[in-house]
Design a protein around this motif. Sequence first.
Motif, mmCIF file in Angstrom:
data_model
loop_
_atom_site.group_PDB
_atom_site.id
_atom_site.type_symbol
_atom_site.label_atom_id
_atom_site.label_comp_id
_atom_site.label_asym_id
_atom_site.label_seq_id
_atom_site.Cartn_x
_atom_site.Cartn_y
_atom_site.Cartn_z
ATOM 1 N N ASN A 70 -45.029 47.605 -21.897
ATOM 2 C CA ASN A 70 -44.548 49.103 -22.001
ATOM 3 C C ASN A 70 -44.002 49.133 -20.440
ATOM 4 O OD1 ASN A 70 -45.210 50.193 -24.455
ATOM 5 N ND2 ASN A 70 -47.478 50.017 -23.497
ATOM 6 N N LEU A 71 -42.634 48.903 -20.369
ATOM 7 C CA LEU A 71 -42.195 48.651 -18.807
ATOM 8 C C LEU A 71 -41.517 49.997 -18.366
ATOM 9 C CD1 LEU A 71 -40.264 45.402 -19.309
ATOM 10 C CD2 LEU A 71 -42.533 45.724 -18.700
ATOM 11 N N GLY A 72 -41.712 51.103 -19.186
ATOM 12 C CA GLY A 72 -41.264 52.333 -18.784
ATOM 13 C C GLY A 72 -39.606 52.410 -18.649
ATOM 14 N N ILE A 73 -39.449 53.239 -17.889
ATOM 15 C CA ILE A 73 -37.883 53.394 -17.567
ATOM 16 C C ILE A 73 -37.343 52.303 -16.792
ATOM 17 C CG2 ILE A 73 -36.087 54.732 -16.535
ATOM 18 C CD1 ILE A 73 -38.137 57.147 -16.442
ATOM 19 N N VAL A 74 -36.495 51.379 -17.621
ATOM 20 C CA VAL A 74 -35.972 50.183 -16.940
ATOM 21 C C VAL A 74 -34.574 50.461 -16.567
ATOM 22 C CG1 VAL A 74 -35.226 47.755 -17.625
ATOM 23 C CG2 VAL A 74 -37.141 48.859 -18.701
ATOM 24 N N ILE A 75 -34.303 49.966 -15.212
ATOM 25 C CA ILE A 75 -33.138 50.174 -14.538
ATOM 26 C C ILE A 75 -32.426 48.750 -13.943
ATOM 27 C CG2 ILE A 75 -31.869 50.996 -12.415
ATOM 28 C CD1 ILE A 75 -33.862 53.460 -12.645
ATOM 29 N N GLU A 76 -31.428 48.417 -14.741
ATOM 30 C CA GLU A 76 -30.921 47.314 -14.248
ATOM 31 C C GLU A 76 -29.837 47.126 -13.059
ATOM 32 O OE1 GLU A 76 -29.578 44.282 -17.781
ATOM 33 O OE2 GLU A 76 -28.617 46.234 -18.055
ATOM 34 N N PHE A 77 -30.437 46.211 -12.133
ATOM 35 C CA PHE A 77 -29.687 46.306 -10.886
ATOM 36 C C PHE A 77 -28.138 46.374 -10.962
ATOM 37 C CE2 PHE A 77 -28.217 43.850 -7.174
ATOM 38 C CZ PHE A 77 -28.583 44.726 -6.158
ATOM 39 N N GLU A 78 -27.747 45.305 -11.733
ATOM 40 C CA GLU A 78 -26.087 45.146 -11.784
ATOM 41 C C GLU A 78 -25.488 46.363 -12.221
ATOM 42 O OE1 GLU A 78 -27.986 41.171 -11.952
ATOM 43 O OE2 GLU A 78 -28.289 43.308 -13.060
ATOM 44 N N SER A 79 -26.015 47.077 -13.164
ATOM 45 C CA SER A 79 -25.591 48.433 -13.802
ATOM 46 C C SER A 79 -25.565 49.468 -12.583
ATOM 47 C CB SER A 79 -26.418 48.832 -15.123
ATOM 48 O OG SER A 79 -26.225 47.945 -16.055
ATOM 49 N N LEU A 80 -26.706 49.383 -11.979
ATOM 50 C CA LEU A 80 -26.931 50.516 -10.933
ATOM 51 C C LEU A 80 -25.841 50.447 -9.823
ATOM 52 C CD1 LEU A 80 -28.721 52.821 -9.931
ATOM 53 C CD2 LEU A 80 -30.001 51.095 -8.747
#
Length: 364
Positions: free
Chosen positions: A187-197
Amino acid sequence: MPLYDTDSSSTNTALLMVLGTHRSGTSLTTHILSLLGGHVSEKLVGAKQSNIGGHFEDAEIIEITKAIELKIRRPHFNVLGILPISGKDLTSNRFDAEKKALEEILIRNISAGPPPWIMKDPRSQRLLPLWNELLDKNNISTQIVTCLRNPEAAIRSRSARNNLPENMSQLIWLTEMAELVVNTNGNLGIVIEFESLIQDPVSTLSAVKHRLPAPLQHDSKDLMSRLSGIVSRDQVHFSTSEKSLLWPDTREFYQVIVESSLGQADDRMTQARRRMLQIARGHLEKLEVLSGFLGDQEWLTDRLIFTDRQLVRERQKLEQTTKKLQNYKTATVRKLMQLEGISSLSADVLSKSSKAADFYRSLI
């Protein structure tokens, strides 16, 4: 394990825990989340050349978790860092003093400002069983944000920053991600991709807005104004290459992490999550064999830690020498500029003296 918030309208989340491997954008993500609302610690680790925007890490927590790593013989950026950390060991009374100190910091920071408190420590995913114990004990409502970056770029960045072989950096990445997956049960929670960010921060955050604590939810226009000047493509120092350095296991692990976290909720996501846990557990089980061997060879682990400390000291000396040389170079350039100025002045004086002499001779 504590029950992490999943309610999109939650206003009760006391702690937002930012997780992710080194060089995966955890500092940038923490900075951005702090601009959206909530608060970070007052005593933060200062910025460094490798992270000029700041680390956004609690200085007291870092000192304690570093001490824990040394106590269990798992120092970061050392060959021992590739070995897994026992959750049973972390929750034993062996670390009562450290847990008490961390608990005091935890409670103090949560009550220091408007919720949530945003905490980032690069060792958190490895020490999550210990943190979970403290969160359960104090009934602290917590939400996880996982930062994910293409492993090839993260590995190259880590190797360059810490002067490590890329194979070793890849092993460390695998171990850190495997422990993050296992310690959260996938359960990784909210996943934010560095490249997309980096490419489109507003769209990336808008896509997960409904899952963030209520105080951090903003519309696109508000996000644009808050993030102005914070995110830049200059922050991408390393990327992928045509000739990938990733092993097949690493590549598959990353792919199933992406599919299980950022895809649509369907059978494929469920299968990807199952495979993600399988790979993570398999990796840690393989390393347990090596861990058992080294556990019987204390002289070797002591020597490895001692060598690592020597390398750190030598690196610090080299950095100091480099800084002195840069200062000397700056001083030398300044002196040369002064000499050029004096030379120019002398030439001007000589020219005027020659003209004066010519004028004097013309009068005779």
